[in-house]
Design a protein around this motif. Structure first.
Motif, PDB file in Angstrom:
ATOM      1  N   SER A  37      13.577   7.572 -28.360  1.00  0.00           N
ATOM      2  CA  SER A  37      14.915   7.875 -28.894  1.00  0.00           C
ATOM      3  C   SER A  37      15.092   7.279 -30.278  1.00  0.00           C
ATOM      4  O   SER A  37      15.917   7.743 -31.062  1.00  0.00           O
ATOM      5  CB  SER A  37      16.007   7.383 -27.940  1.00  0.00           C
ATOM      6  N   SER A  38      14.290   6.278 -30.637  1.00  0.00           N
ATOM      7  CA  SER A  38      14.399   5.688 -31.983  1.00  0.00           C
ATOM      8  C   SER A  38      14.235   6.751 -33.064  1.00  0.00           C
ATOM      9  O   SER A  38      14.962   6.765 -34.053  1.00  0.00           O
ATOM     10  CB  SER A  38      13.328   4.612 -32.185  1.00  0.00           C
ATOM     11  N   ASN A  83      23.652  -3.088 -26.455  1.00  0.00           N
ATOM     12  CA  ASN A  83      22.521  -4.014 -26.538  1.00  0.00           C
ATOM     13  C   ASN A  83      22.818  -4.899 -27.757  1.00  0.00           C
ATOM     14  O   ASN A  83      22.994  -4.349 -28.846  1.00  0.00           O
ATOM     15  CB  ASN A  83      21.228  -3.218 -26.744  1.00  0.00           C
ATOM     16  N   ASP A 106      24.490   5.999 -28.158  1.00  0.00           N
ATOM     17  CA  ASP A 106      23.188   5.576 -27.635  1.00  0.00           C
ATOM     18  C   ASP A 106      23.361   5.152 -26.175  1.00  0.00           C
ATOM     19  O   ASP A 106      23.980   4.142 -25.875  1.00  0.00           O
ATOM     20  CB  ASP A 106      22.673   4.412 -28.498  1.00  0.00           C
ATOM     21  N   TYR A 123      20.741   2.752 -21.609  1.00  0.00           N
ATOM     22  CA  TYR A 123      20.749   1.947 -20.372  1.00  0.00           C
ATOM     23  C   TYR A 123      21.755   2.415 -19.323  1.00  0.00           C
ATOM     24  O   TYR A 123      21.995   1.705 -18.354  1.00  0.00           O
ATOM     25  CB  TYR A 123      21.052   0.480 -20.720  1.00  0.00           C
ATOM     26  N   THR A 182      16.640   7.910 -23.366  1.00  0.00           N
ATOM     27  CA  THR A 182      15.232   7.540 -23.509  1.00  0.00           C
ATOM     28  C   THR A 182      14.501   7.472 -22.170  1.00  0.00           C
ATOM     29  O   THR A 182      15.126   7.200 -21.134  1.00  0.00           O
ATOM     30  CB  THR A 182      15.120   6.174 -24.224  1.00  0.00           C
ATOM     31  N   SER A 241      12.181   5.236 -22.000  1.00  0.00           N
ATOM     32  CA  SER A 241      11.578   3.901 -22.135  1.00  0.00           C
ATOM     33  C   SER A 241      12.131   2.872 -21.163  1.00  0.00           C
ATOM     34  O   SER A 241      11.504   1.842 -20.950  1.00  0.00           O
ATOM     35  CB  SER A 241      11.816   3.368 -23.552  1.00  0.00           C
ATOM     36  N   LYS A 242      13.322   3.098 -20.612  1.00  0.00           N
ATOM     37  CA  LYS A 242      13.988   2.029 -19.850  1.00  0.00           C
ATOM     38  C   LYS A 242      13.913   2.290 -18.351  1.00  0.00           C
ATOM     39  O   LYS A 242      12.953   1.897 -17.722  1.00  0.00           O
ATOM     40  CB  LYS A 242      15.420   1.867 -20.373  1.00  0.00           C
ATOM     41  N   ARG A 290       6.592   6.829 -25.467  1.00  0.00           N
ATOM     42  CA  ARG A 290       7.416   7.293 -26.593  1.00  0.00           C
ATOM     43  C   ARG A 290       7.991   8.683 -26.347  1.00  0.00           C
ATOM     44  O   ARG A 290       7.578   9.675 -26.958  1.00  0.00           O
ATOM     45  CB  ARG A 290       6.610   7.288 -27.925  1.00  0.00           C
TER      46      ARG A 290
END
Ligand code: PLP
Length: 367
Positions: A99-100, A172, A199, A202, A226, A228-229, A237
């Motif tokens: 997501s970055s 965050n 964003d 989480y 994302t 990623s979490k 990625r």
């Protein structure tokens, strides 16, 4: 190389990294290469200790054999699975290499028209790296005394120069969600030419309200998510944006090749995990248990913490007798981070229950 040298070397490398790019935190950035982690408990980047799921592992191994080909078909399947999960259409989804990438892309879009951004402070700052280079400025809006996102102050900061507002929900490093109604009222009140970048990295850890359902009515709202979490695939990625078709098209036009940033192996992992509800439930349950162990330990030590609903905790170390991070590092535990200048508040990612029990044991013994 012994443990101390390893931690030190990682610390130096990461300090240079953090200073030049200010990626994940203002200070105390420590990254350690994944293969070196076997003797170290690393709790610095909010990674999921239970991933990748068995289903993702199998899917990645199968996908390895197809990497001589482009992944068009698999990427389309992933877009469809994401659209289905969020009850939107394929045209409302944009894939990225984490997501970055997409947070940066949205900032780029905002920079085309206006040159000031508004964001809470502290918050996740990875997307801010390119901001100055694009000639944009950021108005940082401090959190309230209770470390909540100050929506009223953010709204008051809007002027004719404002191109984008970034919100992180839950935020965050605090882990605190924005109250549902306040968030919805805020989105309605923001002038519709200003992009709101939400964003939601989480939300899945505790069912924090998502605002995806508002993206049709508010074409200026873009939601970032994302793998990623909760899905345990940080190194793969894969991330995505959800929004109205018009803004998703505009954002897709800024990608050199739309939806093609994540590799065939990563896409296969994401596709397997998004369908693996048992794994997601397992991660949620274990994370809540481990976070509870850590926060109870903090309370035993007389340390205050925020009501985090995420895979990290944010707490005040002012009452800890001795160096908090140093005590942990002496015991092979690293990843304590600061996000506020001249403050004893720190963030630590939540690991497994055994890891968090070890953290508390060390803190109680070493103060
Ligand atoms: C709030 C927030 N957004 C986005 C990201 C980046 O996620 P990704 O790995 O998808 O780039 C992180 C990573 O820590 C995060 O904390």
């Amino acid at each position: 190389m012994n443990r101390r040298q390893l931690i030190k070397q990682a610390g130096f490398a990461a300090a240079a990294f953090a200073m030049s790019r200010d990626l994940f935190a203002r200070t105390n950035s420590t990254h350690i290469s994944a293969p070196s982690l076997h003797n170290i408990i690393y709790l610095g980047s909010n990674e999921n200790p239970y991933g990748p799921s068995k289903s993702a592992q199998q899917a990645m191994m199968n996908a390895l054999l197809t990497t001589n080909r482009y992944q068009w078909v698999e990427s389309s399947k992933l877009v469809k699975a994401i659209a289905q999960k969020h009850a939107v259409t394929d045209k409302n989804v944009l894939l990225g290499a984490g997501s970055s990438e997409l947070l940066g892309l949205t900032t780029q879009l905002a920079s085309l028209n206006n040159n000031t951004l508004i964001a809470p402070d502290p918050t996740f700052r990875i997307w801010t790296n390119a901001v100055a280079h694009m000639g944009m400025k950021i108005k940082w809006i401090p959190l309230t005394a209770t470390k909540d996102t100050d929506l009223a102050a953010m709204q008051a900061a809007i002027n004719s120069d404002t191109g984008m507002i970034y919100l992180c929900n839950p935020n965050n490093p605090t882990g605190i969600p924005i109250p549902d109604q306040d968030l919805r009222d805020f989105i309605k009140a923001v002038p519709h030419h200003i992009i709101i970048l939400m964003d939601e990295a989480y939300t899945e850890f505790e069912d924090t309200t998502s605002t995806v359902d508002m993206t049709q009515e508010f074409p200026n709202l873009v939601v970032a998510k994302t793998f990623s979490k909760i899905y345990g695939l940080a190194g793969a990625r894969v991330g995505y944006l959800l929004g109205n078709e018009k803004i998703i098209t505009q954002l897709g036009n800024l990608q050199p090749w739309q939806n093609a940033g994540a590799s065939a192996v990563s896409v296969a992992a994401a596709l397997a995990t998004i369908q693996d509800q048992d794994f997601v439930t397992h991660c949620r349950t274990e994370n809540a248990k481990s976070r509870g162990i850590f926060q109870k330990g903090l309370a035993d030590l007389g340390l205050t913490h925020t009501p985090s609903v995420t895979s990290f905790a944010y707490f005040d170390t002012a009452n800890y007798p001795g160096g908090f991070a140093e005590t942990l590092e002496k015991n092979n535990i690293t990843g304590v981070r600061s996000f506020e200048e001249n403050s004893a508040w720190k963030r630590l990612s939540i690991g497994t229950a055994e890891e968090m029990e070890q953290v508390i044991r060390v803190l109680k013994a070493g103060g």
